[in-house]
Structures are given as structure tokens and as C-alpha cells.
Write a protein that holds these residues in place. Structure first.
Motif, short mmCIF file in Angstrom:
data_model
loop_
_atom_site.label_atom_id
_atom_site.label_comp_id
_atom_site.label_asym_id
_atom_site.label_seq_id
_atom_site.Cartn_x
_atom_site.Cartn_y
_atom_site.Cartn_z
N ALA A 109 0.83 -1.20 0.00
CA ALA A 109 0.00 0.00 0.00
C ALA A 109 0.87 1.25 0.00
O ALA A 109 0.56 2.24 -0.69
CB ALA A 109 -0.93 -0.02 1.21
N LEU A 110 1.96 1.24 0.75
CA LEU A 110 2.86 2.40 0.78
C LEU A 110 3.52 2.62 -0.58
O LEU A 110 3.66 3.76 -1.03
CB LEU A 110 3.92 2.21 1.86
N VAL A 111 3.94 1.54 -1.23
CA VAL A 111 4.57 1.67 -2.55
C VAL A 111 3.56 2.17 -3.58
O VAL A 111 3.85 3.08 -4.37
CB VAL A 111 5.19 0.33 -2.97
N ARG A 112 2.36 1.59 -3.56
CA ARG A 112 1.35 1.98 -4.55
C ARG A 112 0.88 3.42 -4.36
O ARG A 112 0.47 4.09 -5.32
CB ARG A 112 0.16 1.02 -4.48
N SER A 113 0.94 3.90 -3.12
CA SER A 113 0.54 5.28 -2.87
C SER A 113 1.61 6.28 -3.29
O SER A 113 1.36 7.49 -3.30
CB SER A 113 0.24 5.46 -1.38
N GLY A 114 2.80 5.79 -3.60
CA GLY A 114 3.91 6.67 -3.97
C GLY A 114 4.71 7.17 -2.80
O GLY A 114 5.70 7.90 -2.98
N ARG A 115 4.32 6.79 -1.58
CA ARG A 115 5.06 7.25 -0.41
C ARG A 115 6.40 6.54 -0.24
O ARG A 115 7.33 7.06 0.38
CB ARG A 115 4.21 7.08 0.86
N ALA A 116 6.51 5.32 -0.76
CA ALA A 116 7.78 4.58 -0.75
C ALA A 116 8.19 4.32 -2.18
O ALA A 116 7.36 3.98 -3.03
CB ALA A 116 7.63 3.27 0.01
N PRO A 117 9.47 4.48 -2.51
CA PRO A 117 9.91 4.27 -3.89
C PRO A 117 9.85 2.80 -4.26
O PRO A 117 10.20 1.92 -3.46
CB PRO A 117 11.36 4.78 -3.88
N ALA A 118 9.40 2.50 -5.47
CA ALA A 118 9.39 1.13 -5.96
C ALA A 118 10.80 0.71 -6.35
O ALA A 118 11.64 1.54 -6.68
CB ALA A 118 8.45 1.01 -7.16
N GLY A 119 11.08 -0.59 -6.29
CA GLY A 119 12.39 -1.10 -6.69
C GLY A 119 12.99 -2.00 -5.64
O GLY A 119 12.37 -2.32 -4.63
N ASP A 120 14.23 -2.42 -5.87
CA ASP A 120 14.92 -3.33 -4.97
C ASP A 120 15.25 -2.61 -3.67
O ASP A 120 15.95 -1.61 -3.65
CB ASP A 120 16.21 -3.83 -5.63
N ALA A 121 14.73 -3.15 -2.56
CA ALA A 121 14.93 -2.50 -1.26
C ALA A 121 16.01 -3.16 -0.43
O ALA A 121 16.25 -2.75 0.70
CB ALA A 121 13.61 -2.50 -0.48
N THR A 122 16.67 -4.19 -0.95
CA THR A 122 17.75 -4.84 -0.20
C THR A 122 18.90 -3.86 -0.01
O THR A 122 19.37 -3.24 -0.96
CB THR A 122 18.26 -6.09 -0.94
N THR A 123 19.34 -3.71 1.23
CA THR A 123 20.47 -2.82 1.52
C THR A 123 21.75 -3.44 0.96
O THR A 123 22.06 -4.59 1.25
CB THR A 123 20.61 -2.62 3.04
N ALA A 124 22.50 -2.68 0.17
CA ALA A 124 23.67 -3.23 -0.52
C ALA A 124 24.66 -3.86 0.46
O ALA A 124 25.21 -4.93 0.21
CB ALA A 124 24.34 -2.14 -1.34
N ASN A 125 24.91 -3.19 1.57
CA ASN A 125 25.88 -3.71 2.53
C ASN A 125 25.48 -5.03 3.15
O ASN A 125 26.31 -5.73 3.72
CB ASN A 125 26.12 -2.68 3.64
N ALA A 126 24.18 -5.37 3.06
CA ALA A 126 23.70 -6.59 3.72
C ALA A 126 24.21 -7.85 3.04
O ALA A 126 24.18 -8.93 3.64
CB ALA A 126 22.17 -6.60 3.75
N ILE A 127 24.65 -7.76 1.81
CA ILE A 127 25.07 -8.96 1.09
C ILE A 127 26.58 -9.00 0.84
O ILE A 127 27.06 -9.84 0.09
CB ILE A 127 24.29 -9.10 -0.25
N CYS A 128 27.31 -8.11 1.50
CA CYS A 128 28.77 -8.18 1.39
C CYS A 128 29.28 -9.39 2.18
O CYS A 128 28.77 -9.70 3.25
CB CYS A 128 29.41 -6.90 1.94
#
Length: 426
Positions: free
Chosen positions: A234-253
Motif C-alpha cells: 500500500a505504501l509503494v502503490r501510494s507513492g510514499r515509498a519508492p518502488a524497486g529493490d529494497a535490499t540494503t547493498a551492505n547486507a550482502i557483502c
């Protein structure tokens, strides 16, 4: 740091399950262990999941902890706070789901709270207020016999009412299927009737999307990670949160170091996962009764692990069959026996880390909570998903340096979960 969505999770594995769901559905998310120290620098995120250990504590203690977390989240901009509970609604007639839900509602100015533990992805659905697990009523499923909070009633309206001061109502599937306007009308009718909490049906993800959109119009909701899915979308569809990959880059180092598994869950799924793990790595099965008798079993386990850990991953398990758990609880008491096993597994986990383990898988909600607390880990970044509800977690701000963890609820994961988890934790 202003956040869009706050959540208070009643245990640590449930917190990582929710953080995983929010991340998969478009929200940049961090999981904290308790209310963070002001000195801890958190990344810029859309959602924060505050992990607490309040599922099985006295209701008054749970309320105090949850309302403190709610104040912290509101100060950081959270307009909506989700109280994250287990998808099997684990609680007793004394609480804690009802008391905490009502306290959070009171803190936000009152009003009716939407409640659902449905999460179809993991087989949890609610139909006319009754909770089903893989198509079976909860009270007929293998999950009914939780060692701390057994659940022998699938009627959640009845369960919630027994632990709540206010009235509990139902938003049934036909109302949800009819769409948001019908749900709003039903909620208004329940409010006028003095209802404080409304159990909500959900069979499909589209039901959760409807409920998430409605819940965002209120300050508080209560549910499992499925409701988090609805809120995030609901937050993404409302435009309040940006759509796309939300995985934090540092989390997969990647991190270096050794690998291990510590298991305390007594669920059927974990017991089978241990059997499968024995085919590929050394597994030490501790004697729960000896753990209760004194420190010798812990010392023996640490010695056993120390002799093998440098050669590859090892597993140390305090898991036992349900009949063994029942016997120990009758001899030593439910709380005392549970605490002893949690303490023992957390000591073993800390000793493994002291010996160089930096990739650690922990099975069991109480086991995970005790180990993370002993290791004094303040927060996690959310990495890729190992199995539904279980992501790779990268530590933030802990004294031992960067580590990768997986905190697995007892019933989650396939039979090869332990090997799959270690393979993903490079």
C-alpha cells in the motif's frame, strides 16, 4: 531519520520474518534489537522493526516494553505502527496479544485495531475468524503444541476476547472480497458497537493488500508478516515509498570466519532438518535433562565444537521431541526448563563466536532471542531470503565485527534449510 512504517515484533525470529517481507515488497528496512542506543547510527530506511522478547513474558511487562518502543517509533515519524505477532497467534488467556494491542491503541488515541495473523505464503489463513495452518484448523495441526503457548482453539475472536478488556469483532471474507469501501463500513459499524479489535479474514494475498490499505488509514494494526506485506504494498502503490529493490547493498557483502548452527527449537520441522543436516556435517545433540542439571553439558558441547569447528560447519542442538519437553516441564516447570535451555544455547553460541564463528544460523524463537541478547547485537541489515520468512541478516554495530546470521522460527524452512542457509552466507 524519518520512517514511513514502524513495527514492534514480539520475538526476534518474527522480527526478521517481517523485515524480510517488508524488504521483498519494496521498503528499505532495518531490524533493531530493542530500542537502539542513541549512539547507534542507523541507515536511511523506510521501515524499522523493533525486536522485543515479549511473547511469553507477563502481560504488564509486555505492555511496558511495547509502548516504549511505540513512543520511539512515533518520534521518528512513523504514522502507522504494526504490532507483529506470530502467524499461529501464540498467546495465553492472560495475553499478550490482546493487552498489547489495546495499550498501543490507547497510546495512539484510541480506536479500533485491525488484527490478522494470516500469511498465505506460509500456509496461514483465516476464514470466518478461524485460523488454519496448511488447510487444518490450528487446534488440529502439529503447531497446536507450542512448548510455551499451546494453542488449542482456532477461533481467534474467542481467543482474543479472553485476553482483552474490550469487545472483539470480525471482518469476514465476504466483506473483504467486496472491497475497501465495504471493509470501511464494517469497521465503522463495529466502532459504533464499541468493538476495540477486529479479527480479519484473509485467504489470498489480495485480501492482505485490501487490509493493508485500510490499516494504513489507522494508527495501529496487529498481525503477522502477511499484514506487513499488505502495508508495504500500500505504501509503494501510494507513492510514499519508492518502488524497486529494497535490499540494503551492505547486507550482502561477504564476511570471513567460521560457520555454525545452534538449534533450540523442538518443532517437527527443526527436528527433521537436524536429521538431514547429519548427512553432511557433524551434529551434536545435547541432553536437555543434563543441561538442566548443571554446566557440565555446556562445557562438553563447547569442547566438542572446539575440536571440529575449524574443519567446517558444525551443529549443536538442544532440540528434543515433544514428549521429552513435556516430561522436563512436568519435572522442572515450564518457565525454568525453557530458561535453562535458552541460557545454555546462548552461552554455546557466544563461545562459538569467541572462537571465530562469523556465520551463524540459530533455530528457534526463544533460542534466537537469548543468543542475540548475549552477543549484544544492536541491529541488522536485511539481506537475501533463504526460505520464506527467513533472510540473511548482517549485523550493525556489534563488538564482534561484521557477522551474518539467520534467525529461524522453529517451523520455517525446508528439510535442507541448514545447508542452504550456510551456502548463502558467504
Amino acid at each position: 531519520m524519518a520512517i514511513l512504517l514502524g513495527s514492534i515484533a514480539d520475538d526476534y525470529t518474527g522480527a526478521s520474518d517481517l523485515a524480510n517481507t517488508l524488504t521483498k515488497n519494496g521498503l528499505r528496512t532495518v531490524q533493531t534489537v530493542g530500542i537502539p542506543d542513541p549512539s547507534l547510527a542507523l541507515p536511511d530506511v523506510d521501515a524499522v522493526v523493533v525486536s522485543l522478547k515479549i511473547r511469553s513474558v507477563p502481560a504488564a511487562d509486555a505492555v511496558t516494553a511495547a509502548t516504549s518502543a511505540e513512543r520511539w517509533l512515533r518520534r521518528r515519524g512513523a504514522a502507522h505502527v504494526l504490532y507483529k505477532v506470530c502467524s499461529t497467534f501464540d498467546s495465553t488467556d492472560a495475553g499478550n496479544i490482546g493487552p498489547v494491542t489495546e495499550a498501543l491503541s490507547d497510546a495512539a488515541g484510541g480506536g479500533l485495531v485491525l488484527v490478522t495473523p494470516a500469511f498465505p505464503e506460509t500456509g496461514r489463513t483465516v476464514y470466518f475468524g478461524h485460523l488454519f495452518v496448511g488447510g487444518q484448523p490450528l487446534n488440529e495441526s502439529p503447531l497446536k503444541d507450542h512448548p510455551l503457548n499451546p494453542m488449542h482453539d482456532a477461533n481467534l475472536v474467542r481467543v482474543m476476547a479472553r485476553q482483552s478488556r474490550g469487545a472483539v469483532g470480525l471482518i469476514d471474507l465476504p466483506a473483504i472480497a467486496a472491497g475497501p469501501d465495504t471493509v470501511r463500513a464494517r469497521l465503522e459499524a463495529l466502532r459504533e458497537a464499541g468493538v476495540r479489535s477486529a479479527i480479519s479474514d484473509a485467504i489470498f494475498e489480495r485480501d492482505l493488500e485490501t487490509l493493508g490499505a485500510i490499516a494504513l488509514e489507522t494508527p495501529v494494526s496487529t498481525g503477522a508478516s502477511g499484514l506487513g506485506l499488505g502495508l508495504a504494498r500500500a505504501l509503494v502503490r501510494s507513492g510514499r515509498a519508492p518502488a524497486g529493490d529494497a535490499t540494503t547493498a551492505n547486507a550482502i557483502c561477504p564476511v570471513g570466519g567460521l560457520s555454525a548452527v545452534v538449534a533450540g527449537s523442538c518443532s517437527k520441522a527443526t527436528l527433521h532438518q537436524l536429521d538431514v543436516a547429519e548427512r553432511s556435517m557433524p551434529v551434536l545433540r545435547l541432553d536437555p535433562e543434563r543441561l538442566l542439571a548443571g554446566p557440565d553439558e555446556i562445557a562438553a558441547a563447547i569442547s566438542w565444537a572446539g575440536d571440529r569447528i575449524s574443519a567446517g560447519p558444525i551443529v549443536v542442538a538442544a532440540s528434543a521431541a515433544p514428549e521429552t519437553v513435556s516430561r522436563l516441564q512436568s519435572l522442572y516447570g515450564r518457565e525454568a526448563s525453557g530458561h535453562a535451555i535458552e541460557s545454555a544455547t546462548s552461552i554455546i553460541a557466544a563461545e562459538l563466536v569467541a572462537r571465530g564463528v562469523r556465520r551463524l544460523v540459530i533455530a528457534g524463537g526463544e533460542t534466537s532471542g537469548a543468543a542475540v541478547d548475549r552477543l549484544a547485537i544492536p541491529a541488522f541489515l536485511i539481506g537475501p531470503e533463504i526460505a520464506p520468512g527467513v533472510p540473511v541478516l548482517r549485523t550493525v554495530g556489534n563488538a564482534q565485527g561484521d557477522m551474518l546470521l539467520a534467525l529461524k522460527s522453529g517451523n520455517f524452512g525446508g528439510e535442507d534449510f541448514f545447508t542452504a542457509a550456510l551456502a548463502m552466507m558467504h
